[in-house]
Design a protein around this motif. Sequence first.
Motif, short mmCIF file in Angstrom:
data_model
loop_
_atom_site.label_atom_id
_atom_site.label_comp_id
_atom_site.label_asym_id
_atom_site.label_seq_id
_atom_site.Cartn_x
_atom_site.Cartn_y
_atom_site.Cartn_z
N PRO A 14 -2.94 -19.78 -7.36
CA PRO A 14 -1.64 -20.14 -7.67
C PRO A 14 -1.31 -20.03 -9.18
N GLY A 15 -0.45 -19.35 -9.65
CA GLY A 15 -0.02 -18.82 -10.97
C GLY A 15 -0.68 -17.55 -11.29
N GLY A 16 -1.30 -17.22 -10.29
CA GLY A 16 -1.96 -15.70 -10.73
C GLY A 16 -0.80 -14.58 -10.25
N SER A 17 -1.23 -13.31 -10.63
CA SER A 17 -0.79 -12.15 -10.35
C SER A 17 -1.27 -11.23 -9.46
N LEU A 18 -0.74 -10.22 -8.90
CA LEU A 18 -0.89 -9.30 -8.04
C LEU A 18 -0.11 -7.96 -8.13
N ARG A 19 -0.50 -6.78 -7.93
CA ARG A 19 0.45 -5.69 -7.80
C ARG A 19 0.17 -4.94 -6.63
N LEU A 20 0.99 -4.91 -5.75
CA LEU A 20 1.07 -4.21 -4.35
C LEU A 20 1.46 -2.80 -4.62
N SER A 21 1.01 -1.80 -3.81
CA SER A 21 1.28 -0.59 -3.75
C SER A 21 1.81 -0.08 -2.60
N CYS A 22 2.48 1.00 -2.27
CA CYS A 22 2.86 1.48 -1.19
C CYS A 22 3.00 3.12 -1.46
N ALA A 23 2.13 3.77 -0.91
CA ALA A 23 1.84 5.22 -0.98
C ALA A 23 2.45 6.11 0.19
N ALA A 24 3.21 6.88 -0.07
CA ALA A 24 3.99 7.54 1.00
C ALA A 24 3.63 8.95 1.31
N SER A 25 3.67 9.38 2.29
CA SER A 25 2.92 10.69 2.71
C SER A 25 3.96 11.31 3.86
N GLY A 26 4.07 12.58 3.61
CA GLY A 26 5.13 13.38 4.71
C GLY A 26 6.42 13.44 4.48
N PHE A 27 6.79 12.79 3.25
CA PHE A 27 8.27 12.85 2.86
C PHE A 27 8.21 12.40 1.53
#
Length: 129
Positions: A14-27
């Motif tokens: 709790p109180g921490g950070s994360l960075r999510l990524s979403c990589a696209a392919s085909g468009f």
Amino acid sequence: QVQLVESGGGLVQPGGSLRLSCAASGFNLDYYDIGWFRQAPGKEREGISCTSSRSGNTYYADSVKGRFTISRDNAKNTVYLQMNSLKPEDTAVYYCAARFPALVPTVQSMCINLMGNYWGQGTQVTVSS
């Protein structure tokens, strides 16, 4: 082949950070409205942030406003969700989605009504001490 792949989830205190990524392919992701959604155990999926490719308008759910930031890197064909000040109630599987660009319905509607033409498979985020 059209595909969205999320990454960056994990266990954080709790109180921490994360960075999510979403990589696209085909468009080309930069032409699409994009959104981040989440589903906690036993709860319905909810839209937490959606952004328009045309207007630049961005919607954040009240539960994440001021803590989460959505962004995109067109050169990498990737969208991100920076999550700060994480709380145990943020624990969920997080999904990204892309929608054919449109001014209406709005990106707020995209989030509220879980609208997306392409969806990723999800990444687990657990906030716990």
